[in-house]
Design an enzyme around this catalytic site. Structure first.
Site, PDB file in Angstrom:
ATOM      1  N   GLU A  96       0.832  -1.195   0.000  1.00  0.00           N
ATOM      2  CA  GLU A  96       0.000   0.000   0.000  1.00  0.00           C
ATOM      3  C   GLU A  96       0.870   1.250   0.000  1.00  0.00           C
ATOM      4  O   GLU A  96       1.947   1.272   0.583  1.00  0.00           O
ATOM      5  CB  GLU A  96      -0.928  -0.010   1.223  1.00  0.00           C
ATOM      6  CG  GLU A  96      -1.960  -1.109   1.099  1.00  0.00           C
ATOM      7  CD  GLU A  96      -2.941  -1.168   2.258  1.00  0.00           C
ATOM      8  OE1 GLU A  96      -4.091  -1.559   2.016  1.00  0.00           O
ATOM      9  OE2 GLU A  96      -2.562  -0.832   3.390  1.00  0.00           O
ATOM     10  N   CYS A 109       3.351   8.792   0.663  1.00  0.00           N
ATOM     11  CA  CYS A 109       3.877   7.938   1.730  1.00  0.00           C
ATOM     12  C   CYS A 109       4.087   6.553   1.123  1.00  0.00           C
ATOM     13  O   CYS A 109       3.126   5.907   0.717  1.00  0.00           O
ATOM     14  CB  CYS A 109       2.877   7.900   2.880  1.00  0.00           C
ATOM     15  SG  CYS A 109       3.337   6.786   4.214  1.00  0.00           S
ATOM     16  N   CYS A 116       6.677  -6.218   7.295  1.00  0.00           N
ATOM     17  CA  CYS A 116       7.743  -5.622   8.106  1.00  0.00           C
ATOM     18  C   CYS A 116       8.142  -6.626   9.184  1.00  0.00           C
ATOM     19  O   CYS A 116       7.303  -7.361   9.704  1.00  0.00           O
ATOM     20  CB  CYS A 116       7.240  -4.341   8.770  1.00  0.00           C
ATOM     21  SG  CYS A 116       8.523  -3.434   9.680  1.00  0.00           S
ATOM     22  N   CYS A 120       6.362  -3.894  15.808  1.00  0.00           N
ATOM     23  CA  CYS A 120       6.026  -2.934  16.858  1.00  0.00           C
ATOM     24  C   CYS A 120       4.600  -3.239  17.342  1.00  0.00           C
ATOM     25  O   CYS A 120       3.713  -3.561  16.547  1.00  0.00           O
ATOM     26  CB  CYS A 120       6.151  -1.504  16.339  1.00  0.00           C
ATOM     27  SG  CYS A 120       7.847  -1.126  15.830  1.00  0.00           S
ATOM     28  N   CYS A 123       1.407  -1.565  15.679  1.00  0.00           N
ATOM     29  CA  CYS A 123       1.385  -1.351  14.217  1.00  0.00           C
ATOM     30  C   CYS A 123       0.810  -2.570  13.506  1.00  0.00           C
ATOM     31  O   CYS A 123       1.252  -3.697  13.721  1.00  0.00           O
ATOM     32  CB  CYS A 123       2.798  -1.068  13.712  1.00  0.00           C
ATOM     33  SG  CYS A 123       2.870  -0.797  11.933  1.00  0.00           S
ATOM     34  N   SER A 197      12.008   7.388   7.606  1.00  0.00           N
ATOM     35  CA  SER A 197      11.615   7.136   8.991  1.00  0.00           C
ATOM     36  C   SER A 197      12.103   5.761   9.409  1.00  0.00           C
ATOM     37  O   SER A 197      11.873   4.767   8.718  1.00  0.00           O
ATOM     38  CB  SER A 197      10.094   7.213   9.104  1.00  0.00           C
ATOM     39  OG  SER A 197       9.680   6.914  10.426  1.00  0.00           O
ATOM     40  N   LEU A 221      10.613   6.965  18.109  1.00  0.00           N
ATOM     41  CA  LEU A 221      11.121   6.773  19.468  1.00  0.00           C
ATOM     42  C   LEU A 221      10.039   6.173  20.382  1.00  0.00           C
ATOM     43  O   LEU A 221      10.265   5.159  21.030  1.00  0.00           O
ATOM     44  CB  LEU A 221      11.644   8.108  20.019  1.00  0.00           C
ATOM     45  CG  LEU A 221      12.493   8.012  21.282  1.00  0.00           C
ATOM     46  CD1 LEU A 221      13.724   7.154  21.055  1.00  0.00           C
ATOM     47  CD2 LEU A 221      12.899   9.408  21.758  1.00  0.00           C
ATOM     48  N   ASN A 296      -3.591   5.525  16.119  1.00  0.00           N
ATOM     49  CA  ASN A 296      -4.738   5.183  15.271  1.00  0.00           C
ATOM     50  C   ASN A 296      -5.151   3.787  15.663  1.00  0.00           C
ATOM     51  O   ASN A 296      -4.468   2.820  15.324  1.00  0.00           O
ATOM     52  CB  ASN A 296      -4.329   5.239  13.797  1.00  0.00           C
ATOM     53  CG  ASN A 296      -4.031   6.663  13.363  1.00  0.00           C
ATOM     54  OD1 ASN A 296      -4.815   7.568  13.604  1.00  0.00           O
ATOM     55  ND2 ASN A 296      -2.867   6.870  12.765  1.00  0.00           N
ATOM     56  N   CYS A 339      -1.293   6.242   9.731  1.00  0.00           N
ATOM     57  CA  CYS A 339      -0.059   5.613  10.206  1.00  0.00           C
ATOM     58  C   CYS A 339      -0.337   4.297  10.895  1.00  0.00           C
ATOM     59  O   CYS A 339      -1.213   4.200  11.750  1.00  0.00           O
ATOM     60  CB  CYS A 339       0.628   6.503  11.229  1.00  0.00           C
ATOM     61  SG  CYS A 339       1.168   8.046  10.562  1.00  0.00           S
TER      62      CYS A 339
END
Ligand code: SAH
Length: 362
Positions: A96, A109, A116, A120, A123, A197, A221, A296, A339
């Site tokens: 995406e 973006c 990934c 995290c 996410c 990022s 962070l 989010n 995000c």
């Protein structure tokens, strides 16, 4: 047009490689520049359309090479104008990319990996796991596709490497992509319009500090102590908060520029006044700005978004201590383009992804 590995992909070739290729076929090198311009400046997806090349050269190209471009499978428009593109790569993997208009700049973006590996805790992309790295041609291809689809091919736009994936976990292809994007014979995107990022892959961050072409840096962070960050970002067990801050202090920040520290605000986890104070003192001596990103939320993500009052209090505490701070307005939440909400929901790839998709259907 050819397919398969025997036929190198023109989209993966930088200017020098294209010049070498045409020379190897017995043509003058300047044709390489023309081809690069057709692909990257004009968004052409078939050598047949490269109208200033001889018919003979076009036939030679079509016989020996392929030219792959990510295919737009769907395009969702949010009520705030944000658009989420579901793209299919040549091997049918899906990624995406998001277009965020008027921030005030136009921003793309883009993703650097299919999935990934960083996992995290808040996410959704992390739930997919890493399926594979993207190639430089695919990373650049997203920008070609988005620029064409939004009519911005001859306009200025920003690029943020904040889509799916960890760019510093796919270092070589990401850096090659940046060089291709910056090439004056192609899209000529200046580095000051590109932001990378990272969650803090330190050896790669050190390497980035020595690159001749360097994008703006954003560091995810999310917490001021190892105890807190370790629970959110698994990689923190390897590269802790102190190490990241030390690496940022060494990082060659350009004049008039700052390192952005992204901080996803999670209710009751990292949003206290004490956390803000610790963050402010951690950043002392760094040309920093903090980008507070209120979570989010999504099904399957075990955290909540803080109230507006708490978000305000956190940002104000930082500002009172002299930290430059912005609160990221969440865009595209109604189409899950915000995000951490990028996850390919179409073809299910992994058990974790299937779980997340089931949770979505609620
Ligand atoms: N891997 C890189 C690039 C991804 S950028 C990185 O971690 O920096 C995506 C940004 O959105 C990161 O700062 C990430 O932490 C943040 N993010 C992830 N999930 C989120 C969520 N659910 N809500 C808000 N921000 C999120």
């Amino acid at each position: 047009m050819q397919t398969g590995d025997a036929h190198p992909d023109l989209a993966e070739m930088d200017l020098a490689a294209l010049e070498d290729a045409v020379a190897a076929h017995g043509y003058p090198r300047f044709h390489g520049r023309q081809i690069f311009g057709w692909i990257h400046r004009h968004g052409v997806t078939d050598p047949e359309e490269m109208s200033n090349l001889s018919a003979e050269l076009r036939v030679a190209l079509a016989g020996a090479y392929r030219l792959t471009t990510p295919k737009v499978l769907s395009r969702d428009r949010s009520s705030d104008g944000t658009e989420k593109f579901l793209l299919e790569l040549a091997d049918h993997r899906r990624i995406e990319s998001v277009f965020i208009p008027d921030t005030p700049a136009m921003t793309f973006c883009v993703s650097t990996q299919v999935g990934c590996a960083m996992a995290c805790a808040f996410c959704l992309t992390g739930k997919m796991g890493l399926l594979r790295n993207m190639t430089a041609g695919e990373i650049v291809g997203q920008v070609r596709v988005l620029a064409a689809a939004t009519g911005l091919q001859s306009s200025a736009f920003n690029i943020v490497l904040m889509g799916m994936g960890e760019p510093l976990h796919n270092y070589d292809e990401t850096m090659k992509a940046l060089r291709m994007l910056a090439d004056e014979h192609g899209m000529a995107v200046p580095m000051r319009r590109i932001t990378l990022s990272t969650v803090g892959v330190l050896p790669a961050l050190e390497r980035l500090g020595h690159e001749p072409l360097m994008p703006n840096l954003a560091v995810s962070l999310h917490a001021p102590t190892d105890a807190q960050r370790g629970a959110l970002v698994p990689l923190n067990r390897k590269y802790g908060v102190e190490d990241i801050i030390a690496a940022c202090k060494r990082f060659p920040v350009k004049r008039r520029s700052r390192i952005t520290f992204e901080y996803v605000l999670l209710a009751g986890v990292n949003d206290s006044v004490g956390d803000a104070r610790k963050l402010a003192s951690l950043l002392t001596g760094i040309k920093a700005k903090v980008n507070v990103i209120p979570l989010n939320p999504a099904p399957g993500i075990p955290f909540d978004r803080p109230t507006d009052a708490v978000i305000d209090r956190f940002a104000r505490t930082l500002a009172e201590r002299g930290v430059v701070v912005s609160v990221r307005k969440s865009r595209g939440r109604d189409i899950r383009a915000a995000c951490g909400q990028l996850i390919v929901e179409g073809r299910l790839e992994s058990p974790a992804q299937r779980l997340a998709a089931i949770a979505f259907q609620g």
